[in-house]
Design a protein around this motif. Structure first.
Motif, PDB file in Angstrom:
ATOM      1  N   THR A  70      42.551  44.603  46.637  1.00  0.00           N
ATOM      2  CA  THR A  70      41.503  45.258  45.840  1.00  0.00           C
ATOM      3  C   THR A  70      40.202  45.374  46.638  1.00  0.00           C
ATOM      4  O   THR A  70      39.531  46.417  46.604  1.00  0.00           O
ATOM      5  N   SER A  71      39.864  44.324  47.356  1.00  0.00           N
ATOM      6  CA  SER A  71      38.627  44.330  48.135  1.00  0.00           C
ATOM      7  C   SER A  71      38.665  45.391  49.234  1.00  0.00           C
ATOM      8  O   SER A  71      37.702  46.157  49.411  1.00  0.00           O
ATOM      9  N   PHE A  72      39.781  45.445  49.976  1.00  0.00           N
ATOM     10  CA  PHE A  72      39.871  46.420  51.067  1.00  0.00           C
ATOM     11  C   PHE A  72      39.954  47.855  50.544  1.00  0.00           C
ATOM     12  O   PHE A  72      39.418  48.779  51.172  1.00  0.00           O
ATOM     13  N   VAL A  73      40.606  48.051  49.394  1.00  0.00           N
ATOM     14  CA  VAL A  73      40.633  49.393  48.792  1.00  0.00           C
ATOM     15  C   VAL A  73      39.216  49.826  48.432  1.00  0.00           C
ATOM     16  O   VAL A  73      38.815  50.966  48.681  1.00  0.00           O
ATOM     17  N   PHE A  74      38.452  48.904  47.858  1.00  0.00           N
ATOM     18  CA  PHE A  74      37.068  49.216  47.502  1.00  0.00           C
ATOM     19  C   PHE A  74      36.253  49.591  48.742  1.00  0.00           C
ATOM     20  O   PHE A  74      35.506  50.570  48.733  1.00  0.00           O
ATOM     21  N   LEU A  75      36.409  48.800  49.819  1.00  0.00           N
ATOM     22  CA  LEU A  75      35.647  49.073  51.036  1.00  0.00           C
ATOM     23  C   LEU A  75      36.027  50.422  51.644  1.00  0.00           C
ATOM     24  O   LEU A  75      35.183  51.131  52.202  1.00  0.00           O
ATOM     25  N   ILE A  77      36.111  52.291  38.713  1.00  0.00           N
ATOM     26  CA  ILE A  77      37.180  52.314  37.719  1.00  0.00           C
ATOM     27  C   ILE A  77      38.544  52.318  38.399  1.00  0.00           C
ATOM     28  O   ILE A  77      39.479  51.619  37.973  1.00  0.00           O
ATOM     29  N   ILE A  78      38.660  53.076  39.495  1.00  0.00           N
ATOM     30  CA  ILE A  78      39.930  53.144  40.235  1.00  0.00           C
ATOM     31  C   ILE A  78      40.289  51.772  40.797  1.00  0.00           C
ATOM     32  O   ILE A  78      41.434  51.314  40.686  1.00  0.00           O
ATOM     33  N   ILE A 123      43.514  49.342  39.858  1.00  0.00           N
ATOM     34  CA  ILE A 123      44.422  48.782  40.877  1.00  0.00           C
ATOM     35  C   ILE A 123      44.526  47.270  40.703  1.00  0.00           C
ATOM     36  O   ILE A 123      45.619  46.693  40.778  1.00  0.00           O
ATOM     37  N   PHE A 124      43.382  46.628  40.450  1.00  0.00           N
ATOM     38  CA  PHE A 124      43.352  45.178  40.248  1.00  0.00           C
ATOM     39  C   PHE A 124      44.241  44.781  39.067  1.00  0.00           C
ATOM     40  O   PHE A 124      45.071  43.872  39.165  1.00  0.00           O
TER      41      PHE A 124
END
Length: 428
Positions: free
Chosen positions: A26-31, A3-4, A8-9
């Motif tokens: 978004t991808s790097f935040v998720f990782l 959800i976070i 952000i996305f």
């Protein structure tokens, strides 16, 4: 956690951050927040490997061919050629805009490039002839849609690479839909011209038309040779892009003599910048796709789609609505790269040809460049045409509606897409 990342996305999209950066951040935040060290370490390799595809080489080459043709005087000659044949009709310059963009689409293959070039030429010219400036900008932006549909098309190349579909067949499949869009715009302009009571102008003599045709003929050789080579198997789409560059250089230097040595560095720089924008978007979208795969989003969407319906007609309706809505928010290239691997495995279950499906979703995302709030074509035409965005949106809606009608025609009459590819397949 998911959800976070989603928030952000959405926030980055609302802040109008370029979509390539939105996908990457978004991808790097998720990782990072998922503490997935393995995927984080492999991320640079993923970014690089997403561009290691021979088919993608055609993108910078076609961009280079377009830059060379434009610097060599092709754009002005196409406009004059179109004007000599249709400029005398009621609403003549609007027809010229559509016809010139149709020819230009067979050379450039990029909506943004066409809108940028033609806005500088056609919007002031149409205003001078008495057309409303917002109508001139709307016509130019709408006609720019032809770039990604009429071959060679950058979107078709990306879809072909992402889905494993023949790029040559995709090029063939785009011919009839592109012509349909062009004709539908002409009909719309004829209706608006009759309603507004535009005046016709003096007809140009056949002698002058012949001279204009001879001048533009070398430029028309480029798309002709590309299509001939792909159809006959003489060369691949990627090789045809290189041949198009060679022909463009020969025409610009030897025939038109408007392409100068001193302009080549600028041409190369423009090509490099355009290519960098596209390849950054491709690599970031590929990384984002890896995140979606890790979260099992493709599997969840596939399960939902198959549970909702077993009818190919309903499936295509859902796809059209979904892609039209998504095209209003996200760049078309990113949509193709992220979603093509998700939807491609579903096509056999519904008996849908991947070439037919590819043209459908490419037209969907192309319509997205004309729709707010993120339509890049709108902002280009508004900025370069010096028109308020609100006025442009009102003027462009009739073109969007007509485009959606054509979209549903090609969706439910597959022969409009598959006829030419099947014709050449039968003869090969």
């Amino acid at each position: 956690m998911s959800i976070i990342v989603l928030l952000i996305f959405i926030l980055l999209l609302l802040l109008r951050v370029p979509i390539s950066l939105v996908l990457g951040i978004t991808s790097f935040v998720f990782l990072l927040v998922s503490n997935n060290t393995g995927m984080l370490i492999n991320a640079p390799q993923r970014l690089y490997s997403s561009l290691e595809n021979y088919g993608l080489v055609a993108i910078p080459l076609f961009m280079l061919a377009g830059e060379l043709m434009n610097s060599g005087g092709i754009t002005i000659r196409l406009v004059k050629f179109a004007q000599s044949f249709v400029g005398h009709f009621r609403g003549g310059l609007a027809y010229v805009n559509i016809l010139a963009n149709t020819f230009l689409a067979a050379i450039i293959g990029s909506a943004a490039a066409q809108i940028a070039m033609m806005s500088k030429i056609m919007v002031p010219a149409m205003e001078k002839e008495g057309y409303k400036r917002e109508f001139g900008a709307a016509t130019t932006a709408a006609a720019g849609m032809l770039g990604p549909i009429i071959p060679p098309s950058m979107l078709f190349i990306i879809y072909g690479v992402s889905s494993g579909t023949s790029i040559g067949d995709m090029f063939m499949a785009g011919i009839i839909p592109g012509i349909l869009i062009s004709i539908s715009f002409v009909v719309l302009i004829a209706y608006i011209g009759y309603k507004e009571q535009w005046q016709s102008s003096e007809k140009i003599l056949w002698k002058e038309r012949g001279v204009s045709f001879v001048k533009v003929l070398p430029a028309l050789l480029v798309p002709g040779i590309i299509i001939w080579g792909i159809v006959t198997g003489a060369f691949t789409p990627t090789e045809s892009a290189g041949i198009a560059c060679v022909i463009a250089i020969l025409i610009g230097f030897l025939f038109y003599r408007e392409l100068k040595w001193r302009e080549l560095p600028k041409v190369m720089i423009n090509t490099a910048i355009s290519t960098a924008i596209v390849t950054l978007l491709i690599s970031m979208a590929n990384l984002f796709g890896m995140v979606l795969t890790f979260e099992r989003i493709p599997q969840l969407i596939a399960e939902w789609m198959t549970s909702v319906t077993s009818s190919p007609l309903v499936f295509l309706l859902i796809v059209n609505v979904f892609f039209l809505l998504l095209g209003m928010l996200i760049e078309g290239i990113a949509i193709l790269i992220i979603l093509t691997p998700i939807f491609a495995p579903l096509l056999p279950q519904f008996g849908i040809d991947p070439i037919h499906f590819g043209v459908i979703i490419c037209l969907n995302v192309t319509i997205g460049i004309l729709t707010p709030p993120v339509g890049s074509g709108l902002f280009l035409a508004s900025s370069l045409g010096n028109v308020k965005l609100e006025s442009l949106v009102k003027a462009i809606w009739p073109f969007v509606v007509v485009s959606i009608i054509v979209l549903f025609l090609i969706t439910y009459i597959p022969e409009l897409v598959l006829y030419i590819p099947s014709l050449f397949a039968a003869n090969s």
